[in-house]
Design an enzyme around this catalytic site. Structure first.
Site, PDB file in Angstrom:
ATOM      1  N   ASN A 169      50.184  36.230  43.139  1.00  0.00           N
ATOM      2  CA  ASN A 169      50.422  34.794  43.039  1.00  0.00           C
ATOM      3  C   ASN A 169      51.450  34.417  44.109  1.00  0.00           C
ATOM      4  OD1 ASN A 169      53.136  35.103  41.959  1.00  0.00           O
ATOM      5  ND2 ASN A 169      52.178  35.640  40.022  1.00  0.00           N
ATOM      6  N   VAL A 211      41.822  35.360  36.843  1.00  0.00           N
ATOM      7  CA  VAL A 211      42.285  34.093  36.282  1.00  0.00           C
ATOM      8  C   VAL A 211      42.121  32.930  37.254  1.00  0.00           C
ATOM      9  CG1 VAL A 211      43.887  35.144  34.637  1.00  0.00           C
ATOM     10  CG2 VAL A 211      44.707  34.508  36.905  1.00  0.00           C
ATOM     11  N   GLY A 264      46.543  40.707  35.466  1.00  0.00           N
ATOM     12  CA  GLY A 264      45.453  41.347  36.191  1.00  0.00           C
ATOM     13  C   GLY A 264      45.901  42.450  37.125  1.00  0.00           C
ATOM     14  N   VAL A 265      45.270  42.488  38.289  1.00  0.00           N
ATOM     15  CA  VAL A 265      45.561  43.545  39.259  1.00  0.00           C
ATOM     16  C   VAL A 265      47.003  43.443  39.758  1.00  0.00           C
ATOM     17  CG1 VAL A 265      44.734  42.354  41.350  1.00  0.00           C
ATOM     18  CG2 VAL A 265      44.588  44.836  41.203  1.00  0.00           C
ATOM     19  N   ASP A 266      47.531  42.235  39.861  1.00  0.00           N
ATOM     20  CA  ASP A 266      48.912  42.033  40.314  1.00  0.00           C
ATOM     21  C   ASP A 266      49.888  42.743  39.372  1.00  0.00           C
ATOM     22  OD1 ASP A 266      51.120  41.020  41.696  1.00  0.00           O
ATOM     23  OD2 ASP A 266      50.940  39.010  40.863  1.00  0.00           O
ATOM     24  N   ASP A 304      40.458  52.332  39.555  1.00  0.00           N
ATOM     25  CA  ASP A 304      41.761  51.706  39.369  1.00  0.00           C
ATOM     26  C   ASP A 304      42.429  51.729  40.742  1.00  0.00           C
ATOM     27  OD1 ASP A 304      44.457  51.182  38.962  1.00  0.00           O
ATOM     28  OD2 ASP A 304      44.639  52.511  37.223  1.00  0.00           O
ATOM     29  N   ILE A 305      42.599  50.569  41.345  1.00  0.00           N
ATOM     30  CA  ILE A 305      43.127  50.489  42.709  1.00  0.00           C
ATOM     31  C   ILE A 305      44.495  51.152  42.840  1.00  0.00           C
ATOM     32  CG2 ILE A 305      44.265  48.229  42.503  1.00  0.00           C
ATOM     33  CD1 ILE A 305      42.976  47.575  45.295  1.00  0.00           C
TER      34      ILE A 305
END
Length: 164
Positions: free
Chosen positions: A25, A121, A33-35, A11-12
């Protein structure tokens, strides 16, 4: 100097590195997601700081503080949406890695963790994205000493490991 490059399934948001890269984005105001995970883990101050940046173009990168994350900084980069590979996607994805490392150098970061940019995505093919990530980091002229390519699953980890 070429940084030490390794792959890790993790998990970053939990990594104790100087900077993590956010696959953001163009608004920089959070998403899925990750964002979304980074925004949730960093706390509301990250969103406030991102609002001051005025967005970000595809292939570019901008930095904020890490806030509630173990990482000192978050480098936000906007990857390309996959449209078949004929719209400059490979060059734009490589630019994300290159520009993020340039921003890391400007910050004085010595360790940086990258997610698999554009593979969620945005639909970038995982193997092609792994090729670009490894090649671009290896070719980068950077003072960053360690780069961690963070995989979200065993398949992605295997793609990175095959290229390393």
């Amino acid at each position: 100097m070429t940084p030490l490059l390794r792959a890790l399934r993790a998990d970053i948001t939990t990594l104790a590195v100087d900077a993590i890269v956010n696959a953001a984005n163009s608004s920089l105001l959070g998403g899925g997601g990750v964002d979304g995970a980074i925004h949730r883990a960093a706390g509301p101050e990250l969103l406030h700081e991102c609002r001051l940046l005025g967005g970000c173009r595809t292939g570019e990168a901008k930095a904020t503080g890490g806030h509630d994350l173990p990482a000192r900084w978050v480098i936000h980069t906007v990857g390309p949406v996959w449209r078949g590979g004929q719209d400059g996607e490979p060059e734009l994805l490589a630019a994300c890695y290159r520009r993020s490392l340039e921003v890391a150098d400007e910050l004085g970061a010595r360790s940086v963790a990258f997610p698999a940019i554009s593979t969620g995505v945005y639909g970038y093919p995982h193997a092609a994205a792994a090729d670009i990530a490894v090649r671009t980091v290896r070719e980068a002229a950077t003072a960053v000493e360690e780069v961690v390519l963070v995989a979200f699953d065993d398949e992605q980890l295997g793609l990175y490991e095959d290229r390393l």
